[in-house]
Design an enzyme around this catalytic site. Sequence first.
Site, PDB file in Angstrom:
ATOM      1  N   ARG A  21       2.160  -6.590  14.402  1.00  0.00           N
ATOM      2  CA  ARG A  21       1.523  -5.539  13.911  1.00  0.00           C
ATOM      3  C   ARG A  21       0.262  -6.369  12.817  1.00  0.00           C
ATOM      4  NH1 ARG A  21       6.097  -3.164  10.170  1.00  0.00           N
ATOM      5  NH2 ARG A  21       5.306  -1.410  10.237  1.00  0.00           N
ATOM      6  N   LYS A  25       0.981  -1.174  -0.155  1.00  0.00           N
ATOM      7  CA  LYS A  25       0.127   0.032   0.012  1.00  0.00           C
ATOM      8  C   LYS A  25       1.036   1.227  -0.054  1.00  0.00           C
ATOM      9  CE  LYS A  25      -0.733  -0.086   5.008  1.00  0.00           C
ATOM     10  NZ  LYS A  25       0.246   0.889   5.383  1.00  0.00           N
ATOM     11  N   ARG A  33      11.509  -6.985   2.952  1.00  0.00           N
ATOM     12  CA  ARG A  33      11.789  -5.806   3.113  1.00  0.00           C
ATOM     13  C   ARG A  33      12.637  -5.459   4.339  1.00  0.00           C
ATOM     14  NH1 ARG A  33       6.734  -1.797   3.960  1.00  0.00           N
ATOM     15  NH2 ARG A  33       6.907  -2.626   6.332  1.00  0.00           N
ATOM     16  N   ARG A  74      14.988  -2.550   8.128  1.00  0.00           N
ATOM     17  CA  ARG A  74      14.097  -1.879   8.985  1.00  0.00           C
ATOM     18  C   ARG A  74      14.074  -2.347  10.420  1.00  0.00           C
ATOM     19  NH1 ARG A  74       9.004   0.524   6.110  1.00  0.00           N
ATOM     20  NH2 ARG A  74       7.959  -0.186   8.093  1.00  0.00           N
ATOM     21  N   ARG A  78      -6.646   3.620  11.663  1.00  0.00           N
ATOM     22  CA  ARG A  78      -6.235   2.372  11.858  1.00  0.00           C
ATOM     23  C   ARG A  78      -7.064   1.769  12.849  1.00  0.00           C
ATOM     24  NH1 ARG A  78      -0.401   2.416  10.162  1.00  0.00           N
ATOM     25  NH2 ARG A  78       0.598   0.444  11.043  1.00  0.00           N
TER      26      ARG A  78
HETATM   27  P1  AMP Z   1       3.367   1.673   9.279  1.00  0.00           P
HETATM   28  O1  AMP Z   1       4.613   2.044   8.512  1.00  0.00           O
HETATM   29  O2  AMP Z   1       2.184   2.476   8.787  1.00  0.00           O
HETATM   30  O3  AMP Z   1       3.122   0.387   9.415  1.00  0.00           O
HETATM   31  O4  AMP Z   1       3.664   2.356  10.941  1.00  0.00           O
HETATM   32  C1  AMP Z   1       4.741   2.028  11.313  1.00  0.00           C
HETATM   33  C2  AMP Z   1       4.407   2.133  13.004  1.00  0.00           C
HETATM   34  O5  AMP Z   1       3.882   3.643  13.221  1.00  0.00           O
HETATM   35  C3  AMP Z   1       3.377   1.448  13.534  1.00  0.00           C
HETATM   36  O6  AMP Z   1       3.589   0.337  13.880  1.00  0.00           O
HETATM   37  C4  AMP Z   1       2.730   2.244  14.638  1.00  0.00           C
HETATM   38  O7  AMP Z   1       3.593   2.014  15.968  1.00  0.00           O
HETATM   39  C5  AMP Z   1       2.773   3.649  14.188  1.00  0.00           C
HETATM   40  N1  AMP Z   1       1.621   4.528  13.412  1.00  0.00           N
HETATM   41  C6  AMP Z   1       1.415   4.619  12.190  1.00  0.00           C
HETATM   42  N2  AMP Z   1       0.230   4.928  11.817  1.00  0.00           N
HETATM   43  C7  AMP Z   1      -0.290   4.933  13.140  1.00  0.00           C
HETATM   44  C8  AMP Z   1      -1.720   5.054  13.460  1.00  0.00           C
HETATM   45  N3  AMP Z   1      -2.837   5.573  12.665  1.00  0.00           N
HETATM   46  N4  AMP Z   1      -2.096   4.985  14.757  1.00  0.00           N
HETATM   47  C9  AMP Z   1      -0.991   4.601  15.647  1.00  0.00           C
HETATM   48  N5  AMP Z   1      -0.053   4.321  15.337  1.00  0.00           N
HETATM   49  C10 AMP Z   1       0.442   4.421  13.988  1.00  0.00           C
END
Ligand code: AMP
Length: 209
Positions: A155, A24, A138, A144, A99
């Site tokens: 996650r 995404k 990745r 990462r 989320r």
């Molecule tokens: P992502 O790259 O979108 O998977 O985000 C990485 C991390 O950022 C997540 O595992 C959360 O810890 C935090 N995060 C990103 N977006 C959100 C959100 N909408 N609400 C809460 N935590 C978020």
Amino acid sequence: MTVPDTASTTHARLLIVGPQGSGKGTQGIVVADAFGIPQVATGDIFRANVSGGTPLGKRVQAIIEAGDLVPDELTSELVRDRLGQPDAAAGFLLDGYPRNRGQVADLDAFLAGRGEALDAVIELAVPRAESIARLTQRAIEQGRTDDTEEVISNRLAIYERETAPILDGYRARGLVVRIDGVGTLAQVTERIFAALAVRGMVPAHPGAA
Ligand code: AMP
């Protein structure tokens, strides 16, 4: 009240939702570029703050490293600030927010206050095994630190428990376009554009794809 938009091809208020590893982030950038709107990815914003050592970054670092969710209040405030910037006035593509149901309510209230609403929610569907395989790859390629095996499964579990259910609410509003996320980057992009076109959303700069 929603103001009719004469430049409907460039106006797009979109969300892209899918499990980590669904592609995404990549698709979101392509779609946002084609529509000439900013991609707003909360995960990227949080990670940039962590690596920049900002006060926000220090506050959220441990949460992000564990793969847990940053509190809604903080996240929604961050998004409101970002969507308040001039480049998001004519549209945006949100990636990674909302989320959970609380964030959906926050976003609804914010947009309603501006007389706006979402135009579509792109659901990128990929099987769990495929997500895990892509995330593991990745993590190796990009090094990462938030993508260890334990964090990846945390996650994905949070996605299934908290994020997937928000799609039901958006589906009830008739906003969801469900896209098969398995295929090449170009194939999946084509599917997204075709599904949005059915809803009258045609990118101003399709060549950007
Ligand atoms: P992502 O790259 O979108 O998977 O985000 C990485 C991390 O950022 C997540 O595992 C959360 O810890 C935090 N995060 C990103 N977006 C959100 C959100 N909408 N609400 C809460 N935590 C978020």
